[in-house]
Design a protein around this motif. Sequence first.
Motif, mmCIF file in Angstrom:
data_model
loop_
_atom_site.group_PDB
_atom_site.id
_atom_site.type_symbol
_atom_site.label_atom_id
_atom_site.label_comp_id
_atom_site.label_asym_id
_atom_site.label_seq_id
_atom_site.Cartn_x
_atom_site.Cartn_y
_atom_site.Cartn_z
ATOM 1 N N ASP A 30 0.867 -1.184 0.000
ATOM 2 C CA ASP A 30 0.000 0.000 0.000
ATOM 3 C C ASP A 30 0.903 1.233 0.000
ATOM 4 O O ASP A 30 1.554 1.533 0.999
ATOM 5 N N ASP A 31 0.916 1.936 -1.110
ATOM 6 C CA ASP A 31 1.841 3.065 -1.256
ATOM 7 C C ASP A 31 1.516 4.204 -0.294
ATOM 8 O O ASP A 31 2.403 4.935 0.135
ATOM 9 N N VAL A 32 0.236 4.379 0.031
ATOM 10 C CA VAL A 32 -0.130 5.463 0.955
ATOM 11 C C VAL A 32 0.362 5.138 2.369
ATOM 12 O O VAL A 32 0.748 6.019 3.134
ATOM 13 N N ARG A 225 5.385 14.481 -2.309
ATOM 14 C CA ARG A 225 4.566 13.337 -1.898
ATOM 15 C C ARG A 225 3.318 13.821 -1.157
ATOM 16 O O ARG A 225 2.217 13.293 -1.327
ATOM 17 N N TYR A 226 3.519 14.832 -0.334
ATOM 18 C CA TYR A 226 2.398 15.418 0.419
ATOM 19 C C TYR A 226 1.411 16.089 -0.543
ATOM 20 O O TYR A 226 0.200 15.882 -0.454
ATOM 21 N N ARG A 228 0.992 15.458 -3.722
ATOM 22 C CA ARG A 228 0.338 14.414 -4.511
ATOM 23 C C ARG A 228 -0.846 13.849 -3.736
ATOM 24 O O ARG A 228 -1.931 13.641 -4.277
ATOM 25 N N LYS A 229 -0.666 13.609 -2.463
ATOM 26 C CA LYS A 229 -1.755 13.074 -1.617
ATOM 27 C C LYS A 229 -2.908 14.073 -1.559
ATOM 28 O O LYS A 229 -4.079 13.694 -1.670
ATOM 29 N N GLN A 230 -2.573 15.372 -1.407
ATOM 30 C CA GLN A 230 -3.624 16.395 -1.357
ATOM 31 C C GLN A 230 -4.438 16.430 -2.645
ATOM 32 O O GLN A 230 -5.629 16.739 -2.636
ATOM 33 N N GLY A 232 -5.145 13.924 -4.452
ATOM 34 C CA GLY A 232 -5.818 12.644 -4.675
ATOM 35 C C GLY A 232 -4.982 11.663 -5.475
ATOM 36 O O GLY A 232 -5.520 10.746 -6.085
ATOM 37 N N GLY A 234 -2.602 9.676 -4.238
ATOM 38 C CA GLY A 234 -2.102 8.531 -3.446
ATOM 39 C C GLY A 234 -2.796 7.284 -3.968
ATOM 40 O O GLY A 234 -4.017 7.195 -3.920
ATOM 41 N N ARG A 236 -2.385 3.725 -3.424
ATOM 42 C CA ARG A 236 -2.498 2.388 -2.808
ATOM 43 C C ARG A 236 -1.668 1.308 -3.522
ATOM 44 O O ARG A 236 -0.498 1.458 -3.658
#
Length: 345
Positions: A30-32, A225-226, A228-230, A232, A234, A236
């Motif tokens: 799980d990449d996240v 990375r942060y 990218r998560k914001q 959407g 991320g 998995r």
Amino acid sequence: MHEISDFRSDTVTRPTPEMYEAMRTAPLGDDVLGDEPTVKKLEKMVADMLGKEAAVYLPSGTQSNQVAIALHCNRGQELICEFLSHTYNNESGAIAFIAGAQVRPIHGKRGVMDPAEVEKMIRPVNLHQPRTTLITVENTSNAAGGAIVPLENILAIADIVKKNKPNIKYHLDGARLWNAHVATGIPLRQWCAPFDTVSVCLSKGLCSPVGSVLVGGRDDIERARYLRKQLGGGMRQSGILAACGIVSVTKMIDRLAEDHKKAHRLAEGVTALKGVDIDMSTVQTNIVNFGVPGREREFEGWRKRLQEERVLALHLNSRWRFVMHNDVDHDDVDRALKALRAILS
Ligand SMILES: *Cc1c(COP(=O)(O)O)cnc(C)c1O
């Protein structure tokens, strides 16, 4: 011979049999949660190949560029890029939407900015003007027909960036950097060394179904990375896609030379057609871009006629674009030339 000769983009390539096999067998996590072994392997490989400390795998080149721009520009700040840039014209206004930055575009020549012009466009630091915080280059230039931005030009602009350190950063949209590398023989690390961040696509000539990688210094990539998560991004168990990316960067780079040969052949054939405006000096990689001045209103009809002959191509900004890739061969080039001859003789 292929059922359809699809020249619309190098993104239309299907994964190779080796990629399907890699997908089937890739170890997943799980990449996240930070334990995706195949994504980690791809990121390390690409960072090493491009000579940077770290890398992050993203779903698209647009997200990769826009994360980089948001890293380097805050709201109300300004970046300098060439007028034809993908980041400026083809990413749905994301520079304003995500980073909240504004653009100061420069009219270059075949996607190449004049360093003296770049220097002039850097704002003085005062109360009234936006801060210039980023310069971006696109190599190869998509809208300039796949033309290569020469390394000397990149280095000349790097000198200007250096004079303005640490206030100004330098980003490369290297969606097709692989093509510039294969066409010139200049090592990837040498192309990337002048830049703070570089974005590369795996989903074009390298045949992955999706995916881009952003490389840079450890701190920048941590923040990326942060972001990218914001946004959407991320993903998995994205190892199933990254597995294709590993095949892309280990097996699919050298074959780009074939695409360049096909482009050259198609361009030579197009040169002989009536009323065509083509600049052979831009045909350096895998794209053939030409106009037929005064007949733009017929283009949509021609597109349908080409389609009837099982040839797919796009006209963008009053020019035709044929892109070579792994799923078109010399027979497809012949079919396209035959169909174009029928229209333009
Ligand atoms: C294709 C491309 C991108 C990214 O496109 P996505 O479709 O978002 O992957 C970025 N820059 C250039 C020059 C491109 O050609």
